[in-house]
Write an enzyme that holds these catalytic residues in place. Structure first.
Site, PDB file in Angstrom:
ATOM      1  N   ARG A 116       0.813  -1.237   0.000  1.00 33.39           N
ATOM      2  CA  ARG A 116       0.000   0.000   0.000  1.00 33.39           C
ATOM      3  C   ARG A 116       0.840   1.278   0.000  1.00 33.39           C
ATOM      4  NH1 ARG A 116      -3.772  -3.130   3.176  1.00 33.39           N
ATOM      5  NH2 ARG A 116      -5.334  -3.815   1.680  1.00 33.39           N
ATOM      6  N   GLU A 180      11.352  17.693 -24.515  1.00 31.93           N
ATOM      7  CA  GLU A 180      10.623  18.183 -23.325  1.00 31.93           C
ATOM      8  C   GLU A 180      11.154  19.566 -22.906  1.00 31.93           C
ATOM      9  OE1 GLU A 180       7.948  16.855 -22.142  1.00 31.93           O
ATOM     10  OE2 GLU A 180       8.010  14.694 -22.514  1.00 31.93           O
ATOM     11  N   GLU A 232      -3.344  17.242 -12.084  1.00 29.80           N
ATOM     12  CA  GLU A 232      -3.718  17.602 -13.459  1.00 29.80           C
ATOM     13  C   GLU A 232      -5.213  17.875 -13.643  1.00 29.80           C
ATOM     14  OE1 GLU A 232      -1.410  15.534 -16.582  1.00 29.80           O
ATOM     15  OE2 GLU A 232      -3.311  15.444 -17.666  1.00 29.80           O
ATOM     16  N   ASN A 240       1.052  18.649 -21.273  1.00 32.17           N
ATOM     17  CA  ASN A 240       0.698  17.644 -22.275  1.00 32.17           C
ATOM     18  C   ASN A 240       0.818  18.158 -23.703  1.00 32.17           C
ATOM     19  OD1 ASN A 240       0.133  15.724 -20.331  1.00 32.17           O
ATOM     20  ND2 ASN A 240      -1.969  16.447 -20.069  1.00 32.17           N
ATOM     21  N   HIS A 243       1.660  15.891 -26.661  1.00 25.77           N
ATOM     22  CA  HIS A 243       1.477  14.505 -26.209  1.00 25.77           C
ATOM     23  C   HIS A 243       0.245  13.835 -26.812  1.00 25.77           C
ATOM     24  CE1 HIS A 243       4.638  15.638 -23.492  1.00 25.77           C
ATOM     25  NE2 HIS A 243       4.625  14.479 -22.873  1.00 25.77           N
TER      26      HIS A 243
HETATM   27  N1  GLY Z   1       5.094  14.726 -18.022  1.00 24.20           N
HETATM   28  C1  GLY Z   1       3.953  15.512 -17.807  1.00 24.20           C
HETATM   29  C2  GLY Z   1       3.586  15.671 -16.385  1.00 24.20           C
HETATM   30  O1  GLY Z   1       4.350  15.312 -15.509  1.00 24.20           O
HETATM   31  O2  GLY Z   1       2.517  16.160 -16.097  1.00 24.20           O
END
Ligand code: GLY
Length: 352
Positions: A116, A180, A232, A240, A243
């Site tokens: 866990r 990136e 997010e 993103n 992506h």
């Molecule tokens: N690689 C994208 C993020 O970490 O949100």
């Protein structure tokens, strides 16, 4: 040494950036009854001895993966968890992720589910992992339907960035990492984009002063974004960019043809073209983006793909809702915004 903080309340941690910091690993490894190094065959060959020396006197076990994205599978997770149990890891043990994005994502995922949840440290060895995947706690594995479709948000206890490790990074991997890096300039900081253009050759020549500064700036942006939106819901989505198309081409080519950062470079190229076709950015800015991506020598060409299957693949992306595709698109110098398009609109724009 550079020290940056990722501020997430109780889950806060530091990022330390220094050439040669690997040798000081024991000083940052925290308290554990045992450490479990997860790495790949190439890295073990290059750095196995240095890692052993850095952990001398501490109890640890090691698991060495075949290199490459195909290791990010449920099958591999099961094998690793079995190895962790066999090594006698407890809830007081910790994983050391020594590798690029594949190792980091897998290690984080295993750490998040083992008994866990146990702690893990990130020691990213690729440029891509140093500027992006080791920071922010995204973990994941791929399934046949798509990339990172199973995963967790699970923050490391520390990130140790040894820029000296880039000396052995193959040039192709370096270029993938620059994908990136360029992304940060395009989504957040136009000045950084200019600095990337001006220092491009210095980066490839492994000028460590230039690289340390670049990595610090990228990690600062990432830490700031993650600190505002860990899971997010909103701001983190800007990471993103590139992506939606990038993940689709990686999945369609079964993770064999492109490195993740290469797919992101191609994705950013085509997503910038979408933005230009939608009149979100000027012709001049679109050309500036294409020129910079072109300097990496990536072949940004989608002609090997049927656009219909590409769009079909994008439909499975976890960023989508109700069959509508989510794109992060450039809208100005160093700025992006989320747009949604139907698959039909996307196909029409890509075909133009
Ligand atoms: N690689 C994208 C993020 O970490 O949100």
């Amino acid at each position: 040494m550079e020290t940056l903080a990722v501020s997430l309340g109780e889950k806060s941690y530091n990022i330390y950036i220094k050439e040669g910091i690997l040798a000081d690993l024991a000083a940052y490894s925290g308290v554990a009854d045992k450490w479990f190094i997860l790495t790949d065959e190439n890295l073990d060959r290059l750095y196995g001895t240095a890692l052993a020396a850095a952990l001398e006197g501490l109890p640890y076990a090691k698991f060495v993966l075949p290199p490459g994205e195909t290791s990010k599978s449920f099958h591999m997770v099961e094998t690793i968890i079995d190895a962790m149990l066999a090594a006698g890891l407890t809830r007081h043990s910790a994983i050391i992720a020594f590798g690029g994005g594949v190792v980091g994502d897998l290690a984080g995922f295993c750490a998040s589910i083992y008994m866990r949840g146990i702690r893990y440290l990130q020691i990213p060895t690729t440029l891509l992992a140093q500027v992006d995947s080791s920071v922010g706690g995204k973990t994941g594995i791929n399934v046949s339907q798509g990339k990172n479709m199973a995963g967790t948000f699970y923050q490391p206890q520390v990130v140790l960035i040894d820029t000296g490790l880039l000396a052995t990074l193959p040039q192709r991997e370096f270029t993938a990492g620059l994908g990136e890096v360029i992304k940060y300039g395009l989504i957040y900081d136009y000045q950084l984009l200019q600095s990337i253009k001006n220092n491009f050759v210095r980066f490839y020549n492994l000028d460590f002063a230039a690289l340390n500064s670049l990595i610090r700036q990228c990690c600062q942006i990432k830490a700031s974004i993650v600190g505002q939106d860990e899971t997010e819901r909103d701001l983190r989505k800007i990471l993103n960019f590139g992506h939606t198309i990038g993940h689709a081409i990686e999945t369609l080519t079964h993770y064999q043809r492109y490195l993740h950062g290469e797919a992101v470079l191609i994705g950013m190229h085509y997503e910038s073209l979408l933005a230009k076709k939608m009149n979100l950015i000027s012709e001049a800015y679109s050309q500036e983006i294409a020129d910079l991506i072109g300097r990496t020598n990536i072949s940004a060409d989608l002609t090997d793909f049927s656009l219909t299957s590409l769009v079909e693949q994008m439909r499975t992306d976890k960023k989508n809702q109700d069959g509508i595709l989510s794109f992060i698109l450039p809208t100005g110098l160093g700025r992006v915004t989320e747009y949604t398009l139907t698959p039909q609109q996307t196909l029409a724009l890509l075909s133009r």
